[in-house]
Write an enzyme that holds these catalytic residues in place. Structure first.
Site, PDB file in Angstrom:
ATOM      1  N   HIS A  41       0.844  -1.200   0.000  1.00  0.00           N
ATOM      2  CA  HIS A  41       0.000   0.000   0.000  1.00  0.00           C
ATOM      3  C   HIS A  41       0.872   1.241   0.000  1.00  0.00           C
ATOM      4  CE1 HIS A  41      -3.669  -2.343   1.662  1.00  0.00           C
ATOM      5  NE2 HIS A  41      -3.622  -2.345   0.354  1.00  0.00           N
ATOM      6  N   HIS A  73      -0.524 -10.170   1.865  1.00  0.00           N
ATOM      7  CA  HIS A  73      -1.863 -10.368   2.447  1.00  0.00           C
ATOM      8  C   HIS A  73      -2.426 -11.759   2.153  1.00  0.00           C
ATOM      9  CE1 HIS A  73      -2.324  -6.244   3.436  1.00  0.00           C
ATOM     10  NE2 HIS A  73      -2.635  -5.791   2.260  1.00  0.00           N
ATOM     11  N   HIS A 123     -11.211  -6.484   4.122  1.00  0.00           N
ATOM     12  CA  HIS A 123      -9.748  -6.482   3.959  1.00  0.00           C
ATOM     13  C   HIS A 123      -9.323  -7.717   3.152  1.00  0.00           C
ATOM     14  CE1 HIS A 123      -5.482  -6.509   4.855  1.00  0.00           C
ATOM     15  NE2 HIS A 123      -5.622  -5.263   5.300  1.00  0.00           N
ATOM     16  N   GLU A 125      -6.778  -9.600   3.235  1.00  0.00           N
ATOM     17  CA  GLU A 125      -6.267 -10.719   4.045  1.00  0.00           C
ATOM     18  C   GLU A 125      -7.433 -11.547   4.587  1.00  0.00           C
ATOM     19  OE1 GLU A 125      -3.631  -9.744   7.384  1.00  0.00           O
ATOM     20  OE2 GLU A 125      -4.408 -11.509   8.402  1.00  0.00           O
ATOM     21  N   THR A 161      -4.128 -10.538  11.030  1.00  0.00           N
ATOM     22  CA  THR A 161      -2.830 -10.321  11.682  1.00  0.00           C
ATOM     23  C   THR A 161      -2.640  -8.905  12.238  1.00  0.00           C
ATOM     24  OG1 THR A 161      -1.894  -9.857   9.513  1.00  0.00           O
ATOM     25  CG2 THR A 161      -1.572 -12.081  10.374  1.00  0.00           C
ATOM     26  N   CYS A 189      -0.028 -10.281  14.519  1.00  0.00           N
ATOM     27  CA  CYS A 189       1.412 -10.088  14.314  1.00  0.00           C
ATOM     28  C   CYS A 189       1.826  -8.841  15.083  1.00  0.00           C
ATOM     29  CB  CYS A 189       1.657  -9.897  12.821  1.00  0.00           C
ATOM     30  SG  CYS A 189       3.227  -9.156  12.442  1.00  0.00           S
ATOM     31  N   SER A 217      -2.670   3.464   2.940  1.00  0.00           N
ATOM     32  CA  SER A 217      -2.177   2.460   3.896  1.00  0.00           C
ATOM     33  C   SER A 217      -2.869   2.660   5.242  1.00  0.00           C
ATOM     34  CB  SER A 217      -0.653   2.601   4.048  1.00  0.00           C
ATOM     35  OG  SER A 217      -0.241   2.054   5.276  1.00  0.00           O
ATOM     36  N   ASN A 219      -2.455   1.113   8.025  1.00  0.00           N
ATOM     37  CA  ASN A 219      -1.586   1.103   9.207  1.00  0.00           C
ATOM     38  C   ASN A 219      -0.827   2.422   9.344  1.00  0.00           C
ATOM     39  OD1 ASN A 219       1.521   0.551   8.738  1.00  0.00           O
ATOM     40  ND2 ASN A 219       0.447  -0.611   7.158  1.00  0.00           N
ATOM     41  N   SER A 261       4.423  -0.411   5.334  1.00  0.00           N
ATOM     42  CA  SER A 261       4.556  -0.472   3.875  1.00  0.00           C
ATOM     43  C   SER A 261       5.322   0.740   3.326  1.00  0.00           C
ATOM     44  CB  SER A 261       3.160  -0.541   3.246  1.00  0.00           C
ATOM     45  OG  SER A 261       2.345   0.494   3.772  1.00  0.00           O
TER      46      SER A 261
HETATM   47 FE1  F3S Z   1       3.351 -10.217   7.921  1.00  0.00          FE
HETATM   48 FE2  F3S Z   1       3.006  -8.917  10.133  1.00  0.00          FE
HETATM   49 FE3  F3S Z   1       3.857  -7.648   8.024  1.00  0.00          FE
HETATM   50  S1  F3S Z   1       1.665 -10.444   9.277  1.00  0.00           S
HETATM   51  S2  F3S Z   1       2.942  -8.735   6.332  1.00  0.00           S
HETATM   52  S3  F3S Z   1       4.944  -9.245   9.127  1.00  0.00           S
HETATM   53  S4  F3S Z   1       2.419  -6.858   9.525  1.00  0.00           S
END
Ligand code: F3S
Length: 280
Positions: A41, A73, A123, A125, A161, A189, A217, A219, A261
Protein backbone atom coordinates in the site's frame (compact mmCIF):
# COMPACT_ATOMS: atom_id res chain seq x y z
CA UNK A 1 17.24 20.81 15.59
CA UNK A 2 17.36 17.15 16.49
CA UNK A 3 15.78 14.46 14.29
CA UNK A 4 14.60 11.17 15.77
CA UNK A 5 13.48 8.22 13.66
CA UNK A 6 11.37 5.42 15.18
CA UNK A 7 13.43 2.22 15.42
CA UNK A 8 11.03 0.02 13.43
CA UNK A 9 9.78 2.67 10.98
CA UNK A 10 9.18 1.21 7.52
CA UNK A 11 8.80 -2.24 6.03
CA UNK A 12 7.74 -5.17 8.18
CA UNK A 13 9.24 -8.61 7.60
CA UNK A 14 6.35 -9.82 5.40
CA UNK A 15 6.33 -6.80 3.08
CA UNK A 16 10.13 -6.83 2.77
CA UNK A 17 10.03 -10.52 1.89
CA UNK A 18 7.28 -10.04 -0.74
CA UNK A 19 9.15 -7.16 -2.38
CA UNK A 20 12.40 -9.14 -2.45
CA UNK A 21 10.55 -12.01 -4.12
CA UNK A 22 9.04 -9.64 -6.72
CA UNK A 23 12.43 -8.07 -7.44
CA UNK A 24 14.07 -11.50 -7.75
CA UNK A 25 11.34 -12.57 -10.18
CA UNK A 26 11.84 -9.44 -12.28
CA UNK A 27 15.59 -10.06 -12.35
CA UNK A 28 15.19 -13.66 -13.54
CA UNK A 29 12.53 -13.17 -16.22
CA UNK A 30 12.26 -10.86 -19.21
CA UNK A 31 8.47 -11.32 -19.39
CA UNK A 32 5.93 -9.16 -17.60
CA UNK A 33 5.08 -10.13 -14.04
CA UNK A 34 1.82 -9.37 -12.29
CA UNK A 35 0.73 -9.01 -8.69
CA UNK A 36 -2.78 -9.83 -7.55
CA UNK A 37 -3.62 -6.37 -6.19
CA UNK A 38 -0.87 -3.87 -5.31
CA UNK A 39 1.93 -5.74 -3.56
CA UNK A 40 2.22 -2.92 -1.06
CA UNK A 41 0.00 0.00 0.00
CA UNK A 42 2.46 2.59 -1.20
CA UNK A 43 1.98 4.29 -4.60
CA UNK A 44 5.69 5.23 -4.97
CA UNK A 45 6.88 1.65 -4.36
CA UNK A 46 4.25 0.26 -6.76
CA UNK A 47 5.41 2.72 -9.43
CA UNK A 48 9.04 1.69 -8.87
CA UNK A 49 8.08 -1.96 -9.36
CA UNK A 50 6.32 -1.10 -12.62
CA UNK A 51 9.63 0.23 -13.88
CA UNK A 52 10.95 -3.33 -13.34
CA UNK A 53 7.91 -4.71 -15.29
CA UNK A 54 6.00 -5.86 -12.22
CA UNK A 55 2.42 -4.67 -12.71
CA UNK A 56 -0.40 -4.61 -10.17
CA UNK A 57 -3.66 -6.09 -11.49
CA UNK A 58 -7.02 -6.08 -9.76
CA UNK A 59 -7.88 -9.69 -10.53
CA UNK A 60 -7.02 -12.80 -12.53
CA UNK A 61 -9.41 -11.76 -15.34
CA UNK A 62 -6.74 -9.17 -16.26
CA UNK A 63 -3.91 -11.73 -16.39
CA UNK A 64 -3.72 -14.16 -19.31
CA UNK A 65 -0.19 -15.50 -19.11
CA UNK A 66 3.11 -15.20 -17.31
CA UNK A 67 3.85 -15.00 -13.62
CA UNK A 68 1.49 -13.95 -10.87
CA UNK A 69 2.77 -12.97 -7.45
CA UNK A 70 0.51 -13.44 -4.45
CA UNK A 71 1.16 -10.50 -2.12
CA UNK A 72 1.88 -10.65 1.60
CA UNK A 73 -1.86 -10.37 2.45
CA UNK A 74 -2.39 -13.72 0.73
CA UNK A 75 -5.15 -14.56 -1.75
CA UNK A 76 -8.41 -16.47 -1.83
CA UNK A 77 -8.04 -20.22 -2.23
CA UNK A 78 -10.21 -20.12 -5.36
CA UNK A 79 -7.89 -17.50 -6.89
CA UNK A 80 -4.86 -19.71 -6.30
CA UNK A 81 -6.73 -22.63 -7.92
CA UNK A 82 -7.82 -20.47 -10.88
CA UNK A 83 -4.29 -19.17 -11.43
CA UNK A 84 -3.06 -22.78 -11.58
CA UNK A 85 -5.82 -23.76 -14.02
CA UNK A 86 -4.90 -20.80 -16.24
CA UNK A 87 -1.34 -22.13 -16.43
CA UNK A 88 0.15 -19.09 -14.69
CA UNK A 89 3.40 -19.45 -12.80
CA UNK A 90 2.53 -18.71 -9.17
CA UNK A 91 5.00 -17.05 -6.82
CA UNK A 92 3.48 -17.18 -3.37
CA UNK A 93 4.69 -14.23 -1.30
CA UNK A 94 1.97 -14.66 1.34
CA UNK A 95 3.50 -13.58 4.67
CA UNK A 96 4.23 -16.74 6.70
CA UNK A 97 2.17 -15.29 9.58
CA UNK A 98 -0.85 -14.91 7.27
CA UNK A 99 -0.22 -18.40 5.87
CA UNK A 100 -0.28 -19.77 9.39
CA UNK A 101 -3.69 -18.13 10.02
CA UNK A 102 -5.00 -19.60 6.73
CA UNK A 103 -3.82 -23.07 7.79
CA UNK A 104 -5.52 -22.67 11.16
CA UNK A 105 -8.86 -21.73 9.54
CA UNK A 106 -8.53 -24.83 7.39
CA UNK A 107 -7.65 -27.05 10.36
CA UNK A 108 -10.48 -25.73 12.57
CA UNK A 109 -12.95 -26.23 9.72
CA UNK A 110 -11.78 -29.83 9.19
CA UNK A 111 -12.16 -30.48 12.92
CA UNK A 112 -15.79 -29.29 12.89
CA UNK A 113 -15.43 -25.92 14.62
CA UNK A 114 -17.64 -22.96 13.77
CA UNK A 115 -14.96 -20.43 12.84
CA UNK A 116 -14.86 -16.75 13.71
CA UNK A 117 -12.28 -14.50 12.09
CA UNK A 118 -11.74 -11.32 14.07
CA UNK A 119 -11.07 -8.63 11.49
CA UNK A 120 -12.37 -6.32 8.76
CA UNK A 121 -14.58 -8.19 6.31
CA UNK A 122 -13.46 -6.10 3.32
CA UNK A 123 -9.75 -6.48 3.96
CA UNK A 124 -8.01 -8.68 1.34
CA UNK A 125 -6.27 -10.72 4.04
CA UNK A 126 -9.62 -11.55 5.65
CA UNK A 127 -11.23 -12.38 2.30
CA UNK A 128 -8.36 -14.82 1.81
CA UNK A 129 -8.70 -16.29 5.32
CA UNK A 130 -12.41 -17.06 5.03
CA UNK A 131 -11.88 -18.83 1.72
CA UNK A 132 -10.09 -21.55 3.72
CA UNK A 133 -13.23 -22.21 5.77
CA UNK A 134 -16.68 -23.59 5.03
CA UNK A 135 -20.08 -21.88 5.15
CA UNK A 136 -19.85 -22.04 8.97
CA UNK A 137 -17.46 -19.10 9.23
CA UNK A 138 -18.10 -15.49 10.26
CA UNK A 139 -16.08 -12.31 10.28
CA UNK A 140 -16.53 -9.80 13.07
CA UNK A 141 -14.71 -6.76 14.35
CA UNK A 142 -16.91 -6.33 17.38
CA UNK A 143 -19.24 -8.32 19.61
CA UNK A 144 -22.19 -6.34 18.22
CA UNK A 145 -21.71 -8.09 14.88
CA UNK A 146 -22.14 -11.49 16.55
CA UNK A 147 -25.25 -10.76 18.63
CA UNK A 148 -27.45 -12.82 16.31
CA UNK A 149 -25.14 -15.86 16.39
CA UNK A 150 -26.91 -18.96 17.73
CA UNK A 151 -25.24 -21.18 20.33
CA UNK A 152 -22.61 -23.45 18.78
CA UNK A 153 -21.12 -26.81 19.73
CA UNK A 154 -17.56 -25.60 19.43
CA UNK A 155 -16.06 -22.33 18.20
CA UNK A 156 -12.61 -21.70 16.77
CA UNK A 157 -11.27 -18.14 16.72
CA UNK A 158 -8.44 -16.67 14.65
CA UNK A 159 -7.56 -13.04 14.00
CA UNK A 160 -6.54 -10.87 11.08
CA UNK A 161 -2.83 -10.32 11.68
CA UNK A 162 -3.18 -6.54 12.13
CA UNK A 163 -6.25 -6.43 14.35
CA UNK A 164 -5.88 -4.70 17.79
CA UNK A 165 -5.60 -7.17 20.68
CA UNK A 166 -8.63 -5.67 22.50
CA UNK A 167 -10.92 -6.72 19.64
CA UNK A 168 -9.73 -10.32 19.85
CA UNK A 169 -10.10 -10.29 23.65
CA UNK A 170 -13.67 -8.92 23.48
CA UNK A 171 -14.81 -11.50 20.95
CA UNK A 172 -13.18 -14.39 22.80
CA UNK A 173 -14.90 -13.30 26.03
CA UNK A 174 -18.23 -13.27 24.15
CA UNK A 175 -17.65 -16.70 22.55
CA UNK A 176 -17.06 -18.36 25.91
CA UNK A 177 -20.79 -17.87 26.57
CA UNK A 178 -21.74 -19.20 23.16
CA UNK A 179 -20.17 -22.67 23.15
CA UNK A 180 -18.96 -25.34 25.55
CA UNK A 181 -15.63 -25.44 23.76
CA UNK A 182 -13.73 -22.45 22.41
CA UNK A 183 -10.34 -22.82 20.74
CA UNK A 184 -8.44 -19.56 20.25
CA UNK A 185 -5.36 -18.88 18.14
CA UNK A 186 -3.73 -15.52 18.63
CA UNK A 187 -2.61 -14.86 15.07
CA UNK A 188 -1.99 -11.15 15.61
CA UNK A 189 1.41 -10.09 14.31
CA UNK A 190 3.31 -7.74 16.62
CA UNK A 191 4.85 -5.69 13.77
CA UNK A 192 1.88 -3.32 13.92
CA UNK A 193 1.72 -2.96 17.70
CA UNK A 194 5.50 -2.39 17.92
CA UNK A 195 5.26 0.45 15.37
CA UNK A 196 2.32 1.95 17.23
CA UNK A 197 4.05 1.81 20.63
CA UNK A 198 7.19 3.41 19.21
CA UNK A 199 5.13 6.14 17.49
CA UNK A 200 3.24 6.87 20.72
CA UNK A 201 6.49 7.06 22.65
CA UNK A 202 8.24 9.29 20.10
CA UNK A 203 5.27 11.65 19.64
CA UNK A 204 5.41 12.40 23.37
CA UNK A 205 9.05 13.45 23.18
CA UNK A 206 9.15 15.75 20.15
CA UNK A 207 7.67 19.09 19.02
CA UNK A 208 6.71 17.89 15.56
CA UNK A 209 5.87 14.43 14.16
CA UNK A 210 6.13 13.45 10.51
CA UNK A 211 4.39 10.18 9.60
CA UNK A 212 5.49 8.86 6.22
CA UNK A 213 3.51 6.44 4.09
CA UNK A 214 0.77 5.85 1.55
CA UNK A 215 -2.54 7.58 2.19
CA UNK A 216 -4.08 4.26 1.14
CA UNK A 217 -2.18 2.46 3.90
CA UNK A 218 -4.49 1.82 6.84
CA UNK A 219 -1.59 1.10 9.21
CA UNK A 220 0.14 4.41 8.30
CA UNK A 221 -3.09 6.37 8.80
CA UNK A 222 -3.49 4.70 12.19
CA UNK A 223 0.08 5.73 13.13
CA UNK A 224 -0.76 9.32 12.16
CA UNK A 225 -3.94 9.22 14.30
CA UNK A 226 -2.00 7.91 17.29
CA UNK A 227 0.69 10.58 16.93
CA UNK A 228 -1.91 13.34 16.43
CA UNK A 229 -3.67 12.34 19.65
CA UNK A 230 -0.42 13.04 21.51
CA UNK A 231 1.26 15.71 19.39
CA UNK A 232 -1.09 18.11 17.55
CA UNK A 233 1.77 19.08 15.23
CA UNK A 234 1.61 15.80 13.32
CA UNK A 235 1.66 15.60 9.52
CA UNK A 236 1.03 12.53 7.36
CA UNK A 237 2.97 12.74 4.10
CA UNK A 238 3.70 10.34 1.25
CA UNK A 239 6.86 11.99 -0.07
CA UNK A 240 9.52 14.41 1.19
CA UNK A 241 8.50 17.23 -1.16
CA UNK A 242 5.22 17.63 0.76
CA UNK A 243 7.06 19.02 3.78
CA UNK A 244 6.24 22.70 4.24
CA UNK A 245 9.29 24.48 5.74
CA UNK A 246 6.88 26.44 7.96
CA UNK A 247 6.05 23.20 9.81
CA UNK A 248 9.55 23.22 11.28
CA UNK A 249 9.22 26.68 12.77
CA UNK A 250 10.07 26.64 16.48
CA UNK A 251 10.51 22.86 16.59
CA UNK A 252 13.63 21.77 18.48
CA UNK A 253 12.93 18.04 18.11
CA UNK A 254 11.35 16.33 15.11
CA UNK A 255 10.16 12.74 15.14
CA UNK A 256 9.76 10.60 12.03
CA UNK A 257 8.00 7.30 11.63
CA UNK A 258 6.59 5.26 8.75
CA UNK A 259 4.08 2.45 8.28
CA UNK A 260 4.89 -1.20 7.60
CA UNK A 261 4.56 -0.47 3.87
CA UNK A 262 6.78 2.63 3.73
CA UNK A 263 10.04 2.11 1.81
CA UNK A 264 13.30 2.98 3.58
CA UNK A 265 14.37 5.18 0.67
CA UNK A 266 11.35 7.46 1.15
CA UNK A 267 12.08 7.75 4.89
CA UNK A 268 15.70 8.58 4.03
CA UNK A 269 14.53 11.33 1.61
CA UNK A 270 12.36 12.80 4.38
CA UNK A 271 15.33 12.87 6.79
CA UNK A 272 17.49 14.52 4.11
CA UNK A 273 14.84 17.14 3.31
CA UNK A 274 14.32 18.07 6.97
CA UNK A 275 18.10 18.21 7.53
CA UNK A 276 18.39 20.50 4.50
CA UNK A 277 15.72 22.84 5.84
CA UNK A 278 17.41 23.35 9.22
CA UNK A 279 18.83 26.89 9.30
CA UNK A 280 22.65 26.72 9.40
FE1 F3S B 1 3.35 -10.22 7.92
FE2 F3S B 1 3.01 -8.92 10.13
FE3 F3S B 1 3.86 -7.65 8.02
S1 F3S B 1 1.67 -10.44 9.28
S2 F3S B 1 2.94 -8.74 6.33
S3 F3S B 1 4.94 -9.24 9.13
S4 F3S B 1 2.42 -6.86 9.53
Amino acid sequence: MEIYVAKSAGFCFGVKRALNMAEKCAGESSADIYTLGPIIHNPQAVQKLEESRVYAKKGLSEIEKGTVIIRSHGAKLEEVTEAGEKGLKIVDATCPFVKKAQDLVSMLTDEGYSVIVVGEKDHPEVKGLISYGSSDIRVAESVAELEDMPRKKKIGVVAQTTVPMEKLEDIVAFCIHKAAEVKVFNTICNATSIRQEEARDLAGKVDLMIVVGGRNSANTRRLADICRSIQARTHHIEVASEIDPLWLSGAAKVGITGGASTPDWIIREVIDRISGLIPK
